[in-house]
Design a protein around this motif. Structure first.
Motif, PDB file in Angstrom:
ATOM      1  N   LEU A  98      40.194  11.330  48.140  1.00  0.00           N
ATOM      2  CA  LEU A  98      39.591  10.479  47.119  1.00  0.00           C
ATOM      3  C   LEU A  98      38.934  11.317  46.031  1.00  0.00           C
ATOM      4  CD1 LEU A  98      38.816   7.673  46.105  1.00  0.00           C
ATOM      5  CD2 LEU A  98      36.783   7.777  47.566  1.00  0.00           C
ATOM      6  N   LEU A  99      38.210  12.342  46.442  1.00  0.00           N
ATOM      7  CA  LEU A  99      37.608  13.241  45.464  1.00  0.00           C
ATOM      8  C   LEU A  99      38.686  13.887  44.599  1.00  0.00           C
ATOM      9  CD1 LEU A  99      35.097  14.687  44.352  1.00  0.00           C
ATOM     10  CD2 LEU A  99      35.427  16.429  46.118  1.00  0.00           C
ATOM     11  N   GLY A 100      39.819  14.249  45.223  1.00  0.00           N
ATOM     12  CA  GLY A 100      40.912  14.839  44.459  1.00  0.00           C
ATOM     13  C   GLY A 100      41.482  13.883  43.430  1.00  0.00           C
ATOM     14  N   ALA A 101      41.674  12.620  43.836  1.00  0.00           N
ATOM     15  CA  ALA A 101      42.220  11.630  42.912  1.00  0.00           C
ATOM     16  C   ALA A 101      41.263  11.375  41.756  1.00  0.00           C
ATOM     17  CB  ALA A 101      42.515  10.327  43.658  1.00  0.00           C
ATOM     18  N   VAL A 102      39.962  11.258  42.062  1.00  0.00           N
ATOM     19  CA  VAL A 102      38.968  11.023  41.014  1.00  0.00           C
ATOM     20  C   VAL A 102      38.872  12.230  40.074  1.00  0.00           C
ATOM     21  CG1 VAL A 102      36.518  10.663  40.564  1.00  0.00           C
ATOM     22  CG2 VAL A 102      37.649   9.385  42.395  1.00  0.00           C
ATOM     23  N   ALA A 103      38.858  13.428  40.661  1.00  0.00           N
ATOM     24  CA  ALA A 103      38.771  14.641  39.847  1.00  0.00           C
ATOM     25  C   ALA A 103      39.980  14.765  38.921  1.00  0.00           C
ATOM     26  CB  ALA A 103      38.673  15.872  40.744  1.00  0.00           C
ATOM     27  N   ALA A 104      41.177  14.464  39.456  1.00  0.00           N
ATOM     28  CA  ALA A 104      42.383  14.544  38.638  1.00  0.00           C
ATOM     29  C   ALA A 104      42.322  13.533  37.496  1.00  0.00           C
ATOM     30  CB  ALA A 104      43.615  14.303  39.503  1.00  0.00           C
ATOM     31  N   LEU A 105      41.804  12.343  37.792  1.00  0.00           N
ATOM     32  CA  LEU A 105      41.689  11.319  36.754  1.00  0.00           C
ATOM     33  C   LEU A 105      40.734  11.761  35.652  1.00  0.00           C
ATOM     34  CD1 LEU A 105      42.376   8.460  35.784  1.00  0.00           C
ATOM     35  CD2 LEU A 105      40.491   7.622  37.198  1.00  0.00           C
ATOM     36  N   VAL A 106      39.577  12.303  36.042  1.00  0.00           N
ATOM     37  CA  VAL A 106      38.580  12.751  35.061  1.00  0.00           C
ATOM     38  C   VAL A 106      39.129  13.894  34.224  1.00  0.00           C
ATOM     39  CG1 VAL A 106      36.325  13.843  34.799  1.00  0.00           C
ATOM     40  CG2 VAL A 106      36.626  11.958  36.429  1.00  0.00           C
ATOM     41  N   ILE A 107      39.777  14.858  34.891  1.00  0.00           N
ATOM     42  CA  ILE A 107      40.340  16.000  34.160  1.00  0.00           C
ATOM     43  C   ILE A 107      41.410  15.532  33.177  1.00  0.00           C
ATOM     44  CG2 ILE A 107      41.767  18.065  34.432  1.00  0.00           C
ATOM     45  CD1 ILE A 107      40.164  18.657  36.972  1.00  0.00           C
ATOM     46  N   GLY A 108      42.221  14.536  33.604  1.00  0.00           N
ATOM     47  CA  GLY A 108      43.238  14.004  32.707  1.00  0.00           C
ATOM     48  C   GLY A 108      42.646  13.293  31.506  1.00  0.00           C
ATOM     49  N   LEU A 109      41.592  12.522  31.735  1.00  0.00           N
ATOM     50  CA  LEU A 109      40.955  11.803  30.630  1.00  0.00           C
ATOM     51  C   LEU A 109      40.292  12.759  29.644  1.00  0.00           C
ATOM     52  CD1 LEU A 109      39.355   8.807  32.580  1.00  0.00           C
ATOM     53  CD2 LEU A 109      41.330   8.731  31.050  1.00  0.00           C
ATOM     54  N   LEU A 110      39.762  13.877  30.182  1.00  0.00           N
ATOM     55  CA  LEU A 110      39.097  14.848  29.324  1.00  0.00           C
ATOM     56  C   LEU A 110      40.073  15.870  28.728  1.00  0.00           C
ATOM     57  CD1 LEU A 110      35.879  15.588  31.433  1.00  0.00           C
ATOM     58  CD2 LEU A 110      36.121  14.063  29.451  1.00  0.00           C
ATOM     59  N   HIS A 111      41.330  15.810  29.178  1.00  0.00           N
ATOM     60  CA  HIS A 111      42.376  16.714  28.696  1.00  0.00           C
ATOM     61  C   HIS A 111      41.980  18.183  28.881  1.00  0.00           C
ATOM     62  CE1 HIS A 111      44.513  13.292  27.034  1.00  0.00           C
ATOM     63  NE2 HIS A 111      43.418  12.920  26.408  1.00  0.00           N
ATOM     64  N   LEU A 112      41.425  18.465  30.050  1.00  0.00           N
ATOM     65  CA  LEU A 112      41.070  19.847  30.359  1.00  0.00           C
ATOM     66  C   LEU A 112      42.326  20.655  30.669  1.00  0.00           C
ATOM     67  CD1 LEU A 112      37.916  19.326  32.626  1.00  0.00           C
ATOM     68  CD2 LEU A 112      37.994  19.885  30.193  1.00  0.00           C
ATOM     69  N   PRO A 113      42.323  21.951  30.427  1.00  0.00           N
ATOM     70  CA  PRO A 113      43.506  22.778  30.717  1.00  0.00           C
ATOM     71  C   PRO A 113      43.804  22.802  32.209  1.00  0.00           C
ATOM     72  CG  PRO A 113      41.617  24.150  30.155  1.00  0.00           C
ATOM     73  CD  PRO A 113      41.216  22.745  29.849  1.00  0.00           C
ATOM     74  N   GLY A 114      45.096  22.979  32.540  1.00  0.00           N
ATOM     75  CA  GLY A 114      45.510  22.974  33.936  1.00  0.00           C
ATOM     76  C   GLY A 114      44.813  24.038  34.771  1.00  0.00           C
ATOM     77  N   ILE A 115      44.514  25.173  34.159  1.00  0.00           N
ATOM     78  CA  ILE A 115      43.892  26.250  34.923  1.00  0.00           C
ATOM     79  C   ILE A 115      42.513  25.836  35.445  1.00  0.00           C
ATOM     80  CG2 ILE A 115      42.765  27.392  32.967  1.00  0.00           C
ATOM     81  CD1 ILE A 115      43.751  30.070  34.290  1.00  0.00           C
ATOM     82  N   ALA A 116      41.835  24.932  34.719  1.00  0.00           N
ATOM     83  CA  ALA A 116      40.540  24.441  35.189  1.00  0.00           C
ATOM     84  C   ALA A 116      40.707  23.645  36.479  1.00  0.00           C
ATOM     85  CB  ALA A 116      39.887  23.574  34.118  1.00  0.00           C
ATOM     86  N   THR A 117      41.805  22.890  36.586  1.00  0.00           N
ATOM     87  CA  THR A 117      42.064  22.123  37.800  1.00  0.00           C
ATOM     88  C   THR A 117      42.351  23.053  38.975  1.00  0.00           C
ATOM     89  OG1 THR A 117      43.016  20.389  36.406  1.00  0.00           O
ATOM     90  CG2 THR A 117      43.402  20.223  38.768  1.00  0.00           C
ATOM     91  N   TYR A 118      43.126  24.111  38.729  1.00  0.00           N
ATOM     92  CA  TYR A 118      43.404  25.074  39.797  1.00  0.00           C
ATOM     93  C   TYR A 118      42.117  25.733  40.286  1.00  0.00           C
ATOM     94  CZ  TYR A 118      48.496  24.866  39.488  1.00  0.00           C
ATOM     95  OH  TYR A 118      49.799  24.459  39.537  1.00  0.00           O
ATOM     96  N   LEU A 119      41.224  26.069  39.370  1.00  0.00           N
ATOM     97  CA  LEU A 119      39.950  26.677  39.770  1.00  0.00           C
ATOM     98  C   LEU A 119      39.123  25.704  40.604  1.00  0.00           C
ATOM     99  CD1 LEU A 119      38.982  28.525  36.461  1.00  0.00           C
ATOM    100  CD2 LEU A 119      39.766  29.560  38.606  1.00  0.00           C
ATOM    101  N   LEU A 120      39.140  24.436  40.217  1.00  0.00           N
ATOM    102  CA  LEU A 120      38.419  23.423  40.983  1.00  0.00           C
ATOM    103  C   LEU A 120      38.999  23.279  42.386  1.00  0.00           C
ATOM    104  CD1 LEU A 120      36.282  21.158  41.060  1.00  0.00           C
ATOM    105  CD2 LEU A 120      38.043  19.609  40.166  1.00  0.00           C
TER     106      LEU A 120
END
Length: 418
Positions: free
Chosen positions: A163-185
């Protein structure tokens, strides 16, 4: 080396501490497999071959997951150690995430894809290197009469990580953060819960006491043990159902549900699945301690099979989300007894890590289905709009039904060989 028969009572551990590593691992795999990899593959090879290359990537990684856990588990049994293996595997896993992140950020085309594959192989190597010794801690430390409760807590933390992963992915997508930020998370959320488990496991777990009472079984004898054989086969079938659909959810949301942002739509769908999982996870484990594991599996598997078919007829995205919630109820109930059922089926205390590693193969080997299912998806969609999804989701339902049918052969009371 054999383990002492009274080991579970001798080294008590909190279910939350024992399961913390699984929380981080669940977050790691959800974001990686369902959010990052589908999008990265499209960047490398384009829309026309996305199913084929994503299935290929999943299958290549599954080779590592198929071979490594039993070998590492057997070595862990011989040394009597668990935590050092988890520590080393974690380090390699994090290095692999770094390679994938750099490849996705700076490379393109098929050449970039193969660098990405190298990073994924490191991730698979590290994660599976840690998995078998970690999995052995459950039957090693938890008495049989408490395994349903512990398995339920593990299922809840797994669902919480997802659930945390799904929420985090949604937030990162809405904020249009770079993919490398998601990998670091992903790396951070994998690391911190792993440290909780490694620090919380009693020191005695890495100083196993030899015992002469537990039999030394060969792999052939392990599969001749009927409870293990049937648990292994039914877990294969449930995993085949899961991996027939899971890698392609983002493509389903784009092509069938017509969602403009399929990555965010997939995150919302996954959140619905996970909320349902959390609702049924703990209660399923506790019920199984009182009534047995199989009744929970019957209900869970039947529900997952029905939803796999109904998704093909969902009239809109809202209806698909409601079906995802129902699937989560079934999936949570299944995972709440999954570890308990596997632990109950272990025939000998002398080889917990090896045998749990082999049992883990039943979950990861079906990842190979991603390659033919991805090819089938592309072929079917080329013949007729969305025919590929009908074929893939229909096959998933068949696997779930077969798992429900065959779990009837698992004995409820496991008598260990003497």
């Amino acid at each position: 080396m054999s383990l002492s028969a009274d080991r579970p009572a001798a080294v008590p551990i909190s279910p939350a501490v024992l399961s913390a590593f699984w929380f981080g691992t669940a977050f790691h795999w959800l974001v990686l497999l369902l959010i990052l990899m589908p999008g990265d593959v499209v960047k490398f090879v384009g829309e026309g071959q996305k199913g084929t290359y994503l299935g290929l990537l999943t299958a290549i990684g599954a080779v590592m997951a198929l071979v490594l856990p039993p070998l590492v588990g057997a070595h862990s049994d011989r040394t009597g150690k668990r935590i050092p293996y988890i520590r080393l595997g974690l380090g390699v896993n994090l290095a692999g995430l770094l390679v994938m992140a750099l490849a996705a950020a700076s490379l393109s085309g098929v050449a970039g894809f193969w660098v990405y594959v190298l990073g994924f192989l490191l991730v698979q190597f590290g994660n599976n290197y840690a998995t078998a010794p970690y999995s052995a801690l459950i039957p090693q430390l938890v008495p049989p009469e408490q395994r349903g409760r512990y398995s339920g807590v593990m299922a809840m933390l797994q669902a919480g990580g997802q659930l945390l992963g799904a929420v985090a992915a949604l937030v990162i997508g809405l904020l249009h953060l770079p993919g490398i930020a998601t990998y670091l998370l992903v790396g951070l959320v994998l690391l911190l819960p792993a440290l909780v488990t490694m620090r919380g496991v009693p020191a005695q777990a890495d100083r196993l006491v030899p015992s002469q009472s537990a039999p030394q079984l060969s792999v052939a004898q392990l599969f001749a043990h009927q409870p293990f054989l049937w648990v292994f086969l039914t877990r294969v079938l449930f995993a085949l159902g899961q991996y027939s659909v899971q890698p392609f959810l983002q493509y389903y949301n784009k092509d069938v549900m017509r969602q403009g942002d399929p990555a965010n739509a997939t995150s919302i769908m996954l959140a619905c699945i996970i909320v349902g999982s959390i609702a049924s996870a703990l209660i399923g484990g506790r019920i199984s301690d009182r009534t047995g594991r199989k009744p929970v599996i019957y209900v869970a598997g039947g529900l997952m099979a029905a939803v796999a078919l109904l998704l093909l007829f969902a009239p809109n995205f809202t209806a698909a989300l409601l079906l995802a919630l129902l699937f989560g109820l079934g999936f949570g109930a299944f995972t709440s007894v999954d570890w308990a059922l596997g632990s109950d089926a272990m025939p000998s205390e002398s080889s917990y890590a090896r045998d749990m590693g082999i049992w883990h193969v039943a979950f990861v080997a079906p990842q190979f289905v991603g390659a033919p299912q991805g090819r089938l998806l592309d072929w079917g969609n080329a013949q007729s709009p969305n025919l590929g999804y009908t074929l893939v989701f229909g096959i998933a339902a068949v696997f779930f039904v077969l798992g429900v049918i065959l779990v009837r052969n698992v004995p409820e009371k496991v008598h260990r060989p003497s």
